[in-house]
Design an enzyme around this catalytic site. Sequence first.
Site, PDB file in Angstrom:
ATOM      1  N   TRP A 161      -7.528  -2.798  -1.252  1.00 20.12           N
ATOM      2  CA  TRP A 161      -7.015  -4.183  -1.148  1.00 20.12           C
ATOM      3  C   TRP A 161      -6.223  -4.421   0.137  1.00 20.12           C
ATOM      4  O   TRP A 161      -5.323  -5.250   0.176  1.00 20.12           O
ATOM      5  CB  TRP A 161      -6.168  -4.545  -2.381  1.00 20.12           C
ATOM      6  CG  TRP A 161      -6.871  -4.279  -3.671  1.00 20.12           C
ATOM      7  CD1 TRP A 161      -7.943  -4.972  -4.181  1.00 20.12           C
ATOM      8  CD2 TRP A 161      -6.604  -3.232  -4.611  1.00 20.12           C
ATOM      9  NE1 TRP A 161      -8.345  -4.428  -5.370  1.00 20.12           N
ATOM     10  CE2 TRP A 161      -7.542  -3.361  -5.676  1.00 20.12           C
ATOM     11  CE3 TRP A 161      -5.660  -2.208  -4.673  1.00 20.12           C
ATOM     12  CZ2 TRP A 161      -7.558  -2.496  -6.764  1.00 20.12           C
ATOM     13  CZ3 TRP A 161      -5.678  -1.351  -5.766  1.00 20.12           C
ATOM     14  CH2 TRP A 161      -6.611  -1.504  -6.790  1.00 20.12           C
ATOM     15  N   HIS A 162      -6.597  -3.734   1.193  1.00 21.01           N
ATOM     16  CA  HIS A 162      -5.907  -3.912   2.468  1.00 21.01           C
ATOM     17  C   HIS A 162      -6.783  -4.677   3.464  1.00 21.01           C
ATOM     18  O   HIS A 162      -6.669  -4.476   4.669  1.00 21.01           O
ATOM     19  CB  HIS A 162      -5.515  -2.541   3.056  1.00 21.01           C
ATOM     20  CG  HIS A 162      -4.524  -1.794   2.224  1.00 21.01           C
ATOM     21  ND1 HIS A 162      -4.172  -0.486   2.472  1.00 21.01           N
ATOM     22  CD2 HIS A 162      -3.801  -2.179   1.135  1.00 21.01           C
ATOM     23  CE1 HIS A 162      -3.281  -0.085   1.561  1.00 21.01           C
ATOM     24  NE2 HIS A 162      -3.060  -1.095   0.741  1.00 21.01           N
ATOM     25  N   TYR A 163      -7.630  -5.547   2.961  1.00 22.52           N
ATOM     26  CA  TYR A 163      -8.517  -6.283   3.867  1.00 22.52           C
ATOM     27  C   TYR A 163      -7.705  -7.269   4.710  1.00 22.52           C
ATOM     28  O   TYR A 163      -6.661  -7.772   4.303  1.00 22.52           O
ATOM     29  CB  TYR A 163      -9.644  -6.980   3.100  1.00 22.52           C
ATOM     30  CG  TYR A 163      -9.230  -7.841   1.928  1.00 22.52           C
ATOM     31  CD1 TYR A 163      -8.908  -9.181   2.111  1.00 22.52           C
ATOM     32  CD2 TYR A 163      -9.177  -7.324   0.632  1.00 22.52           C
ATOM     33  CE1 TYR A 163      -8.543  -9.983   1.041  1.00 22.52           C
ATOM     34  CE2 TYR A 163      -8.809  -8.112  -0.445  1.00 22.52           C
ATOM     35  CZ  TYR A 163      -8.492  -9.445  -0.231  1.00 22.52           C
ATOM     36  OH  TYR A 163      -8.121 -10.232  -1.290  1.00 22.52           O
TER      37      TYR A 163
END
Length: 578
Positions: free
Chosen positions: A512-514
């Site tokens: 979830w580090h986009y």
Amino acid sequence: MGVGLWRFILAAFAGVLVFFHGFCSSEKAPNYSFMHQATSAPAISYYDYIIVGGGTAGCPLAATLSQNYSVLLLERGGAPYGNPNITNLGSFGAPFSDFSPTSPSQRFVSEDGVINARARVLGGGSCLNAGFYTRAGPDYVEEVGWDSGMVKESYEWVEKVVAFKPPMRQWQSAVRDGLLEVGVLPYNGFTYDHIYGTKIGGTIFDPDGHRHTAADLLQYANPTGLTVLLHATVHKITFRRRGKVRPVAHGVIFRDVLGKKHKAYLKRDSKNEIIVSSGALGSPQLLMLSGVGPAQQIKAHNISLVLDLPMVGQRMSDNPMNAIFIPSPLPVEVSLIQVVGITHSGTYIEAASGENFAASGPQRDFGMFSPKIGQLATVPPKQRTPEAIAKAIDSMSKLDETAFRGGFILEKIMGPISTGHLELQSRNPNDNPSVTFNYFKEPEDLQRCVNGMQIIEKIIESKAFSQFKYDYLSVPALINMTLNFPVNLVPRHDNASTSLEQFCKDTVMTIWHYHGGCQVGSVVDHDYKVLGVDALRVIDGSTFNASPGTNPQATVMMLGRYMGLRILSERLASDLSK
């Protein structure tokens, strides 16, 4: 007096004002008098600043600007307070299998076949993530061009409210000692700083296991200067163009939960602004819905073109995560990310453990590999019917709990270098855009994953970790076991158990580090002002060219505070120069 020194003095002065004002009049979460449902909003309203997105950047930004100006913060989701699935550490993962319209998590699947999520709640991703709190490294700060003194002050401002030292129990301690045994040195102890070696980082979970989020930073706000509207979905930004050299943002159109339309406008002052803080998917999506972006795509959806800005939605990146699940012969604590190994080979090693991945009893969700969210990797996509999912849920629910006792050791690559793009699917802001991240498209990214997996293999076989591993389960056996977990929609290959390169490709997940889509230099300038238009900025992770540190949430919160101070300082300097 030099410009840098003058800016620092102004920022310090603004910080003193904010601290004093906040100390005198602040409110404590969740009892915010300024937080309302959008249904209560007037049809038309006026503010000095309108911030779209009450997430990880939007909350600290709004709190800071509210000290001296009137601020409207529009959040499409609800409040995080009172929801145990957000608050409790042991419930991590539950929001990801909640598909209701009121869920704080909105699922999307990238075109790469990786299941992902975007936040839909006040506080943004800080309400959903694994809680790790760690700063960006000094090299990152220098490369971006931020003022290191203001950055430090801004991190500390955030940390006073949301950051804690995690408890170190058996599993996390074993991973820490394993990292040191295999050479991820030196040991840096507990620190928020990004330093090569092994460290214990911070967490946004307090000692009682309760999550603190970016929404808690609103306690710094001036209650008379801020209005927060929940379930307020912004459909477009409006611009003045008649008689203007460049389009000027001057308002937003949003709808409440009942579908009623509202309009909010900037007060008449050339320094007032609309700031988009809707995240790496939401910010480029909203710009395009408002007519700012690639002309061909905007026209294809019959949207009136305001400005052809081709790089909106381009250079999207997501740091790929890969992991090995290790069943444990011993009970393990429920833990999320606490320890990290920061290597010189372009990879970060982290770990999580406990039954938060497979809650006991009839409501077992199986966390990151839950068939409830369609994760059936061994079933061809066209055969992932509701019946197939129900069968998988039933089969997994009958497994002995010892099958899920254990945890993951995972690696995330830095960067990444590989990039993709985002495209509109419709004119409805509630619909997810189509996004492609192109995981491992660049060979260097794939090599970094292999480097990380090799370190994980060594940790599993280390003396320090031996008590948490069954003697009869070899590393190849654990890899085969992990390959059978339905972590994505990517087809498996026969050689994935013998080729780490193929294993990385076949078991890729998100952490979830986009980021990207509105990057500095191509969509916004170094002051985060959108190129080619006036009175519009983007301040969030969509502006990043690379993910900061091992986990970005600390830096996104810092950025909201940092840019709030910058804006206050600029306006103060402008007023003093008159």
